[in-house]
Design a protein around this motif. Structure first.
Motif, PDB file in Angstrom:
ATOM      1  N   ARG A 134       1.822   3.940   4.740  1.00  9.38           N
ATOM      2  CA  ARG A 134       1.560   5.158   3.961  1.00  9.38           C
ATOM      3  C   ARG A 134       2.711   6.130   4.131  1.00  9.38           C
ATOM      4  O   ARG A 134       3.284   6.244   5.211  1.00  9.38           O
ATOM      5  CB  ARG A 134       0.257   5.801   4.479  1.00  9.38           C
ATOM      6  N   VAL A 135       3.038   6.848   3.049  1.00  9.70           N
ATOM      7  CA  VAL A 135       4.105   7.845   3.065  1.00  9.70           C
ATOM      8  C   VAL A 135       3.562   9.085   2.356  1.00  9.70           C
ATOM      9  O   VAL A 135       3.028   8.987   1.255  1.00  9.70           O
ATOM     10  CB  VAL A 135       5.358   7.334   2.317  1.00  9.70           C
ATOM     11  N   ARG A 136       3.678  10.242   3.026  1.00  8.38           N
ATOM     12  CA  ARG A 136       3.185  11.481   2.417  1.00  8.38           C
ATOM     13  C   ARG A 136       4.142  12.623   2.683  1.00  8.38           C
ATOM     14  O   ARG A 136       4.743  12.702   3.747  1.00  8.38           O
ATOM     15  CB  ARG A 136       1.816  11.858   3.008  1.00  8.38           C
ATOM     16  N   ARG A 137       4.226  13.495   1.726  1.00  6.24           N
ATOM     17  CA  ARG A 137       4.970  14.741   1.879  1.00  6.24           C
ATOM     18  C   ARG A 137       3.976  15.782   2.382  1.00  6.24           C
ATOM     19  O   ARG A 137       2.944  15.985   1.801  1.00  6.24           O
ATOM     20  CB  ARG A 137       5.580  15.154   0.535  1.00  6.24           C
TER      21      ARG A 137
ATOM     22  N   SER B 104       0.815  -1.224   0.000  1.00  9.08           N
ATOM     23  CA  SER B 104       0.000   0.000   0.000  1.00  9.08           C
ATOM     24  C   SER B 104       0.844   1.267   0.000  1.00  9.08           C
ATOM     25  O   SER B 104       0.355   2.335  -0.364  1.00  9.08           O
ATOM     26  CB  SER B 104      -0.953   0.005   1.192  1.00  9.08           C
ATOM     27  N   SER B 105       2.107   1.177   0.370  1.00 10.27           N
ATOM     28  CA  SER B 105       2.969   2.371   0.392  1.00 10.27           C
ATOM     29  C   SER B 105       3.640   2.645  -0.956  1.00 10.27           C
ATOM     30  O   SER B 105       4.124   3.752  -1.186  1.00 10.27           O
ATOM     31  CB  SER B 105       4.041   2.233   1.474  1.00 10.27           C
TER      32      SER B 105
ATOM     33  N   ARG C 228       5.206   8.848  -5.899  1.00  9.82           N
ATOM     34  CA  ARG C 228       4.925  10.284  -5.976  1.00  9.82           C
ATOM     35  C   ARG C 228       6.046  11.149  -5.407  1.00  9.82           C
ATOM     36  O   ARG C 228       6.068  12.348  -5.627  1.00  9.82           O
ATOM     37  CB  ARG C 228       3.630  10.604  -5.226  1.00  9.82           C
TER      38      ARG C 228
ATOM     39  N   ASP D 171       2.546   5.744  -2.951  1.00  7.58           N
ATOM     40  CA  ASP D 171       3.017   6.959  -2.277  1.00  7.58           C
ATOM     41  C   ASP D 171       4.485   7.212  -2.594  1.00  7.58           C
ATOM     42  O   ASP D 171       4.903   8.352  -2.824  1.00  7.58           O
ATOM     43  CB  ASP D 171       2.848   6.839  -0.765  1.00  7.58           C
TER      44      ASP D 171
ATOM     45  N   GLU E 145       1.593   7.332  13.340  1.00  2.71           N
ATOM     46  CA  GLU E 145       1.958   8.282  12.288  1.00  2.71           C
ATOM     47  C   GLU E 145       2.954   9.270  12.863  1.00  2.71           C
ATOM     48  O   GLU E 145       2.707   9.869  13.915  1.00  2.71           O
ATOM     49  CB  GLU E 145       0.736   9.027  11.758  1.00  2.71           C
TER      50      GLU E 145
END
Length: 81
Positions: A77-80, A10-11, A17, A14, A53
């Motif tokens: 999950r990985v987000r900027r 699932s990561s 991106r 991410d 998180e």
């Protein structure tokens, strides 16, 4: 204790991106968890699983779960930010 850190399926979208520089920073910051373990500063239970998180020094936010018996960290999950 040595921790295993792995990226779940699932990561992967991410990660795609992120810029190459962000991916390098993420790798370096997650590598630090191998010896120290994850920080686990902000947690919540979702569908019966404890998720954490944390925002890394690079500004990237990482959502993950932990199994202390093995021990390992599964990045979900990985987000900027």
């Amino acid at each position: 204790m040595t921790w295993r850190v792995f990226l779940t399926d699932s990561s992967h979208p991410d990660l795609d991106r992120l810029t190459p520089a962000d991916r390098t920073a993420l790798t370096d910051e997650l590598f630090a968890w191998v010896s120290d373990g994850p920080p686990r500063t902000s947690g919540q239970v979702v569908a019966g699983v404890q998720l954490f998180e944390d925002q890394l020094p690079s500004g990237i936010s990482v959502t993950y779960f932990v199994d202390e018996q093995v021990p390992y960290v599964g990045v979900v999950r990985v987000r900027r930010r």
